[in-house]
Motif scaffolding. Structure first.
Motif, PDB file in Angstrom:
ATOM      1  N   GLU A  36       0.837  -1.198   0.000  1.00 50.18           N
ATOM      2  CA  GLU A  36       0.000   0.000   0.000  1.00 50.18           C
ATOM      3  C   GLU A  36       0.877   1.254   0.000  1.00 50.18           C
ATOM      4  O   GLU A  36       1.827   1.357   0.788  1.00 50.18           O
ATOM      5  N   ASP A  37       0.578   2.207  -0.867  1.00 52.48           N
ATOM      6  CA  ASP A  37       1.309   3.478  -0.865  1.00 52.48           C
ATOM      7  C   ASP A  37       0.900   4.290   0.357  1.00 52.48           C
ATOM      8  O   ASP A  37      -0.208   4.161   0.861  1.00 52.48           O
ATOM      9  N   GLY A  73       5.282  14.013   1.923  1.00 48.53           N
ATOM     10  CA  GLY A  73       5.601  13.314   0.692  1.00 48.53           C
ATOM     11  C   GLY A  73       4.854  12.004   0.608  1.00 48.53           C
ATOM     12  O   GLY A  73       4.080  11.657   1.497  1.00 48.53           O
ATOM     13  N   THR A  74       5.092  11.277  -0.472  1.00 49.16           N
ATOM     14  CA  THR A  74       4.409  10.007  -0.688  1.00 49.16           C
ATOM     15  C   THR A  74       5.440   8.893  -0.814  1.00 49.16           C
ATOM     16  O   THR A  74       6.431   9.035  -1.526  1.00 49.16           O
ATOM     17  N   PHE A  75       5.191   7.806  -0.106  1.00 46.21           N
ATOM     18  CA  PHE A  75       6.013   6.611  -0.249  1.00 46.21           C
ATOM     19  C   PHE A  75       5.278   5.680  -1.199  1.00 46.21           C
ATOM     20  O   PHE A  75       4.108   5.368  -0.980  1.00 46.21           O
ATOM     21  N   THR A 100      10.463  -2.275  -4.218  1.00 49.30           N
ATOM     22  CA  THR A 100      11.225  -1.265  -3.498  1.00 49.30           C
ATOM     23  C   THR A 100      10.317  -0.082  -3.174  1.00 49.30           C
ATOM     24  O   THR A 100       9.162  -0.033  -3.595  1.00 49.30           O
ATOM     25  N   VAL A 101      10.842   0.844  -2.404  1.00 48.46           N
ATOM     26  CA  VAL A 101      10.055   1.998  -1.990  1.00 48.46           C
ATOM     27  C   VAL A 101      10.620   3.250  -2.643  1.00 48.46           C
ATOM     28  O   VAL A 101      11.816   3.516  -2.546  1.00 48.46           O
ATOM     29  N   LEU A 102       9.766   3.985  -3.318  1.00 47.25           N
ATOM     30  CA  LEU A 102      10.168   5.284  -3.857  1.00 47.25           C
ATOM     31  C   LEU A 102       9.571   6.360  -2.975  1.00 47.25           C
ATOM     32  O   LEU A 102       8.514   6.163  -2.376  1.00 47.25           O
ATOM     33  N   PHE A 103      10.229   7.493  -2.905  1.00 46.82           N
ATOM     34  CA  PHE A 103       9.678   8.600  -2.127  1.00 46.82           C
ATOM     35  C   PHE A 103       9.586   9.823  -3.021  1.00 46.82           C
ATOM     36  O   PHE A 103      10.562  10.216  -3.652  1.00 46.82           O
TER      37      PHE A 103
END
Lengths: 98, 98
Positions: free
Chosen positions: B43-44, B51-53, B79-82
């Protein structure tokens, strides 16, 4: 999940505080993270990840529509690198989805 | 600049004097845990004003062992982007237009 969902969860988990108190705490914690990142140029949170400001050099770019050269000044960008533990946890998602 | 700096700044605010650093630290850890577990579940997480992960699937691709030059397959993973929010980017020095 949104900021408001997060605030609700924090209020539920900490019986001693009300929803509005949880809200103030969560907002201030994120504000605090922001200022630490901006002042220190980086922020390392163990078990979670690292926020870093990267400096990008000035360069000559092109307007993709017109092909015209434009100079792009020096700029900063903020990146997040997930930490070891978070990476490991993301493996659970990979495992589940395959 | 670490976890303690973040917590300290919040505790020092006059409206939060009734909380101990230990308690605010627990709330902070709780926030990180909520974010991590949402990401782990695919889940984002969108934190307005911060900000948004984003959870991103990376497909498998050919790579090389940098030491031996031997080709290896980098397996698919998550992976996780921010993406920093506009307010975070602006202060971190978004490019000034020339």
């Amino acid at each position: 999940m949104t900021r408001d969902d997060l605030i609700k969860r924090v209020a539920e988990k900490n019986a001693g505080i009300s929803l509005s108190e949880a809200r103030n705490l969560v907002l201030d914690l994120f504000e605090s993270m922001k200022s630490v990142i901006l002042e220190g140029e980086s922020l390392e949170i163990r078990r979670f990840g690292v926020f870093e400001i990267h400096h990008r050099k000035p360069r000559i770019a092109r307007n993709p529509r017109t092909g015209e050269k434009v100079s792009v000044g020096e700029r900063k960008s903020l990146i997040f690198r997930p930490g070891k533990i978070l990476k490991l946890r993301m493996k659970n998602l990979t495992r589940k989805s395959t | 600049m670490k976890r303690l700096d973040i917590v300290q700044r919040v505790v020092e605010k006059p409206e939060h004097t009734r909380y101990t650093a230990k308690f605010v630290g627990q709330v902070f850890d709780g926030i990180l845990e909520e974010i991590s577990s949402a990401l782990e579940n695919g889940e984002d997480v969108k934190i307005t004003g911060f900000g948004t992960f984003i959870v991103r699937k990376i497909n498998d691709r050919p790579g090389r062992n940098p030491k031996t030059g031997e080709p290896v397959l980098i397996p698919a993973h998550h992976t996780v982007l921010f993406h920093p929010s506009r307010s975070l980017l602006r202060v971190s020095g978004k490019p000034e237009r020339e």
